[in-house]
Motif scaffolding. Structure first.
Motif, PDB file in Angstrom:
ATOM      1  N   LEU A 178      -1.675 -13.713   2.468  1.00 54.50           N
ATOM      2  CA  LEU A 178      -0.285 -13.910   2.904  1.00 54.50           C
ATOM      3  C   LEU A 178       0.143 -15.378   2.792  1.00 54.50           C
TER       4      LEU A 178
ATOM      5  N   ASP B 230       0.291  -5.001  15.253  1.00 55.07           N
ATOM      6  CA  ASP B 230      -1.141  -5.321  15.332  1.00 55.07           C
ATOM      7  C   ASP B 230      -1.454  -6.732  14.830  1.00 55.07           C
TER       8      ASP B 230
ATOM      9  N   VAL C 296      -3.402   6.789   8.074  1.00 55.28           N
ATOM     10  CA  VAL C 296      -4.848   6.769   8.380  1.00 55.28           C
ATOM     11  C   VAL C 296      -5.126   6.578   9.865  1.00 55.28           C
TER      12      VAL C 296
ATOM     13  N   THR D  10       2.064  -6.850   9.086  1.00 56.48           N
ATOM     14  CA  THR D  10       1.047  -6.400   8.127  1.00 56.48           C
ATOM     15  C   THR D  10      -0.123  -5.676   8.799  1.00 56.48           C
TER      16      THR D  10
ATOM     17  N   GLY E 125       0.844  -1.205   0.000  1.00 61.58           N
ATOM     18  CA  GLY E 125       0.000   0.000   0.000  1.00 61.58           C
ATOM     19  C   GLY E 125       0.870   1.242   0.000  1.00 61.58           C
TER      20      GLY E 125
ATOM     21  N   SER F 101     -12.965   4.737  10.353  1.00 60.29           N
ATOM     22  CA  SER F 101     -12.153   5.897  10.744  1.00 60.29           C
ATOM     23  C   SER F 101     -11.371   6.413   9.526  1.00 60.29           C
TER      24      SER F 101
ATOM     25  N   PHE G  62      -7.245  10.312  22.801  1.00 57.55           N
ATOM     26  CA  PHE G  62      -7.054  11.753  22.632  1.00 57.55           C
ATOM     27  C   PHE G  62      -8.375  12.515  22.571  1.00 57.55           C
TER      28      PHE G  62
HETATM   29  C1  LIG Z   1      -7.810   6.006  13.738  1.00 59.89           C
HETATM   30  C2  LIG Z   1      -6.615   5.420  14.452  1.00 59.89           C
HETATM   31  C3  LIG Z   1      -5.925   6.196  15.369  1.00 59.89           C
HETATM   32  C4  LIG Z   1      -4.820   5.681  16.022  1.00 59.89           C
HETATM   33  N1  LIG Z   1      -4.152   6.469  16.918  1.00 59.89           N
HETATM   34  C5  LIG Z   1      -3.076   5.983  17.571  1.00 59.89           C
HETATM   35  C6  LIG Z   1      -2.344   6.822  18.475  1.00 59.89           C
HETATM   36  O1  LIG Z   1      -2.680   7.979  18.679  1.00 59.89           O
HETATM   37  N2  LIG Z   1      -1.269   6.289  19.102  1.00 59.89           N
HETATM   38  C7  LIG Z   1      -0.874   4.989  18.889  1.00 59.89           C
HETATM   39  O2  LIG Z   1       0.104   4.559  19.485  1.00 59.89           O
HETATM   40  N3  LIG Z   1      -1.538   4.186  18.030  1.00 59.89           N
HETATM   41  C8  LIG Z   1      -2.623   4.652  17.362  1.00 59.89           C
HETATM   42  N4  LIG Z   1      -3.278   3.839  16.459  1.00 59.89           N
HETATM   43  C9  LIG Z   1      -2.824   2.440  16.277  1.00 59.89           C
HETATM   44  C10 LIG Z   1      -1.600   2.362  15.386  1.00 59.89           C
HETATM   45  O3  LIG Z   1      -1.818   3.064  14.193  1.00 59.89           O
HETATM   46  C11 LIG Z   1      -1.274   0.897  15.083  1.00 59.89           C
HETATM   47  O4  LIG Z   1      -1.157   0.191  16.300  1.00 59.89           O
HETATM   48  C12 LIG Z   1       0.044   0.757  14.309  1.00 59.89           C
HETATM   49  O5  LIG Z   1       0.034   1.516  13.127  1.00 59.89           O
HETATM   50  C13 LIG Z   1       0.298  -0.718  13.967  1.00 59.89           C
HETATM   51  O6  LIG Z   1       1.490  -0.800  13.234  1.00 59.89           O
HETATM   52  P1  LIG Z   1       1.864  -2.107  12.400  1.00 59.89           P
HETATM   53  O7  LIG Z   1       3.243  -1.865  11.913  1.00 59.89           O
HETATM   54  O8  LIG Z   1       1.572  -3.319  13.191  1.00 59.89           O
HETATM   55  O9  LIG Z   1       0.847  -2.128  11.157  1.00 59.89           O
HETATM   56  P2  LIG Z   1       0.453  -1.027  10.063  1.00 59.89           P
HETATM   57  O10 LIG Z   1       0.862   0.325  10.467  1.00 59.89           O
HETATM   58  O11 LIG Z   1      -0.980  -1.250   9.765  1.00 59.89           O
HETATM   59  O12 LIG Z   1       1.335  -1.419   8.789  1.00 59.89           O
HETATM   60  C14 LIG Z   1       1.109  -2.603   8.067  1.00 59.89           C
HETATM   61  C15 LIG Z   1       1.507  -2.384   6.617  1.00 59.89           C
HETATM   62  O13 LIG Z   1       1.592  -3.651   5.980  1.00 59.89           O
HETATM   63  C16 LIG Z   1       1.130  -3.510   4.637  1.00 59.89           C
HETATM   64  N5  LIG Z   1       0.713  -4.840   4.162  1.00 59.89           N
HETATM   65  C17 LIG Z   1      -0.305  -5.617   4.625  1.00 59.89           C
HETATM   66  N6  LIG Z   1      -0.314  -6.817   4.005  1.00 59.89           N
HETATM   67  C18 LIG Z   1       0.711  -6.798   3.143  1.00 59.89           C
HETATM   68  C19 LIG Z   1       1.235  -7.745   2.206  1.00 59.89           C
HETATM   69  N7  LIG Z   1       0.711  -8.976   2.086  1.00 59.89           N
HETATM   70  N8  LIG Z   1       2.304  -7.381   1.458  1.00 59.89           N
HETATM   71  C20 LIG Z   1       2.879  -6.174   1.594  1.00 59.89           C
HETATM   72  N9  LIG Z   1       2.434  -5.240   2.458  1.00 59.89           N
HETATM   73  C21 LIG Z   1       1.381  -5.557   3.220  1.00 59.89           C
HETATM   74  C22 LIG Z   1      -0.026  -2.530   4.745  1.00 59.89           C
HETATM   75  O14 LIG Z   1      -0.268  -1.903   3.500  1.00 59.89           O
HETATM   76  C23 LIG Z   1       0.497  -1.566   5.810  1.00 59.89           C
HETATM   77  O15 LIG Z   1       1.141  -0.450   5.234  1.00 59.89           O
HETATM   78  C24 LIG Z   1      -4.375   4.339  15.750  1.00 59.89           C
HETATM   79  C25 LIG Z   1      -5.067   3.563  14.806  1.00 59.89           C
HETATM   80  C26 LIG Z   1      -6.166   4.087  14.155  1.00 59.89           C
HETATM   81  C27 LIG Z   1      -6.879   3.243  13.145  1.00 59.89           C
END
Ligand SMILES: Cc1cc2nc3c(=O)[nH]c(=O)nc-3n(C[C@H](O)[C@H](O)[C@H](O)COP(=O)(O)OP(=O)(O)OC[C@H]3O[C@@H](n4cnc5c(N)ncnc54)[C@H](O)[C@@H]3O)c2cc1C
Length: 445
Positions: A251, A284, A29, A123, A20, A143, A328
């Motif tokens: 996956l 996550d 987002v 992911t 993405g 959201s 927040f």
């Molecule tokens: C509205 C909202 C507000 C938030 N506010 C906060 C906050 O204030 N403070 C805080 O600490 N947390 C907040 N969070 C939570 C935080 O955003 C997440 O916990 C964090 O981004 C998780 O990170 P991650 O690396 O696990 O996954 P992600 O950030 O979701 O990244 C995963 C990535 O993997 C990619 N992907 C998925 N599958 C594949 C595939 N098969 N091949 C290649 N790429 C792939 C996706 O495109 C994505 O870019 C918020 C979440 C939301 C929805």
């Protein structure tokens, strides 16, 4: 990003695969867009509810299109500076494409095999789609799409009272929408703070119907949510915020021998190892608490363990002691460490004290005493186990609370440690003093 940085620092060559937009949920987002929009909505709400009689302010109609454009510009700038430029500085490639495991020992990106000593699945998660009668037939927001709207809806019904539901409710209410939440408010929070928060939402004009939604119906112009008791809640738009589930589509985890649990999250041990010895998972997708700093800590641990001399005996693990969390809202709802229920569940005898914000000088001078602080201590040792606050700047207070919990401080230590007057963080010292006696507190004594 955290895993890639840690792996580069350990001398490995690294490729990040992203199907993405670089940066994932948080910058694109999640955290960043929601917090900048909430800051804007808070500025409007502050002007509308200014308590200082000698300084008149007023709040006009919000131009959401302009706010969203300003938010998009901030997001694009941060994506470049905090992700793309950082990848360049650390020397790792970001490969655009979809990653999948065709078998337990191969990783493919858009059909091309990549050879690596180890893989880390990070992911993330995506909005859950609740099993709700009629939901498939109506148009609804998440959201992500709510933060792309160009106009403030006249009225909005939000299903879900967790952190996303609460933040989005205030965001739109403070921009002028009539908002109704259907669902339990702040299910993770201490009950005493949730009670105060109910009052905050009521004074904000946000209606909260603490019932389960059971059905949804409507047209493009009007949505009706029916609750378990048969109550009907109407609004122009619907936002579904019932949680987020692990994103693992396409996956090939099952074929790769990577176990998932009943919620679809990748099962990991404390070293972030999955059931396939060459595959790790973090953030996550692994069912960890959904905060970006937890995802980053997990990613780092996964990288260190994947590159360890003996990956079978992982040395690194995430230490959750004093973990903070912030919703927040205005005022913020924040915590560090354990809840009272969690302390009891872990077999600890605990004592709690609650300080109302009308006992806190900073809240008095700001003329907003809506809120409270709850401190949980081990009844046998006096050590701090948890701090919870509903207060302006509660998130900032939690840094001190996390340090205090991590350092093993007792409530006596807290009561006897400097606290600057008049700060909201001073409420930690005042609340700790309540463990000695519960007589009225003087300003600094
Ligand atoms: C509205 C909202 C507000 C938030 N506010 C906060 C906050 O204030 N403070 C805080 O600490 N947390 C907040 N969070 C939570 C935080 O955003 C997440 O916990 C964090 O981004 C998780 O990170 P991650 O690396 O696990 O996954 P992600 O950030 O979701 O990244 C995963 C990535 O993997 C990619 N992907 C998925 N599958 C594949 C595939 N098969 N091949 C290649 N790429 C792939 C996706 O495109 C994505 O870019 C918020 C979440 C939301 C929805």
């Amino acid at each position: 990003m955290a895993a890639a940085i840690a792996a580069r620092q350990a001398g490995a060559s690294v490729v990040v695969i992203e199907r993405g937009v670089l940066g994932g949920t948080c910058v694109n987002v999640g955290c960043v867009p929601s917090k900048t929009l909430l800051a804007a909505a808070g500025a409007r709400h502050g002007a509308a509810t200014n308590p200082f009689t000698g300084v008149p302010t007023s709040a006009g109609k919000a131009d959401l299109g302009a706010l969203v454009a300003q938010k998009d510009e901030l997001v694009a700038g941060m994506r470049q500076a905090k992700y793309a430029d950082v990848a360049g500085a650390y020397g790792f490639e970001v490969l655009a494409g979809h990653a999948r495991f065709p078998d337990p020992s191969t990783l493919e990106v858009d059909g091309h095999a990549l050879r690596a000593r180890a893989c880390i699945v990070a992911t993330g998660s995506e909005p859950d789609r609740p099993d709700l009668a009629g939901l498939a037939e109506v148009e609804y927001l998440t959201s992500t799409t709510a933060m792309e709207l160009a106009e403030v809806p006249e009225s909005l019904v939000i299903i879900g009272g967790g952190y996303v539901g609460m933040e989005q409710a205030q965001l739109f209410a403070h921009l002028g929408a009539h908002v109704t939440i259907v669902g339990r408010l702040a299910p993770q929070a201490e009950p005493e703070l949730t009670e105060v928060l109910r009052g905050v939402f009521a004074t904000d004009g946000v209606e909260v119907v603490e019932e389960r939604a059971s059905a949804v119906a409507g047209s493009a112009a009007q949505i009706t949510v029916t609750t378990a008791s048969g109550r009907r809640v109407n609004g122009h738009r619907l936002l579904v915020a019932t949680g987020r589930r692990a994103r693992t589509d396409g996956l090939g985890l099952a074929g790769a021998g990577v176990r998932t649990d009943e919620r679809g999250s990748v099962v990991v041990d404390e070293g972030e190892r999955t059931s396939n010895p060459r595959i790790y998972a973090a953030g996550d997708v692994s069912g960890a608490p959904q905060y970006v700093y937890v995802a980053a800590a997990g990613g780092r641990v996964a990288a260190l363990n994947a590159l360890a001399a003996d990956p079978a005996a992982p040395a690194a693990r995430v230490d959750y002691t004093g973990l903070p969390s912030v919703v927040f809202t205005r005022p913020q709802l924040a915590s560090a460490g354990w809840s009272e229920a969690e302390a009891l569940r872990r077999g600890r005898r605990c004592e709690c004290r609650i300080l109302r914000l009308d006992d806190v000088p900073r809240a008095l001078v700001q003329r907003d005493t809506r809120g409270a602080v709850k401190v949980i201590a081990d009844a046998d040792t006096g050590r701090l186990l948890g701090v919870h606050a509903l207060a302006d700047g509660a998130g900032e207070m939690m840094l001190a609370a996390t340090y205090a919990i991590k350092a093993g401080m007792t409530v006596d230590d807290l009561a006897d440690t400097w606290a600057p007057y008049l700060t909201m963080a001073e409420s930690l010292r005042i609340a700790a003093g309540l463990f000695r006696n519960q007589l009225p507190t003087s300003c600094c004594a």
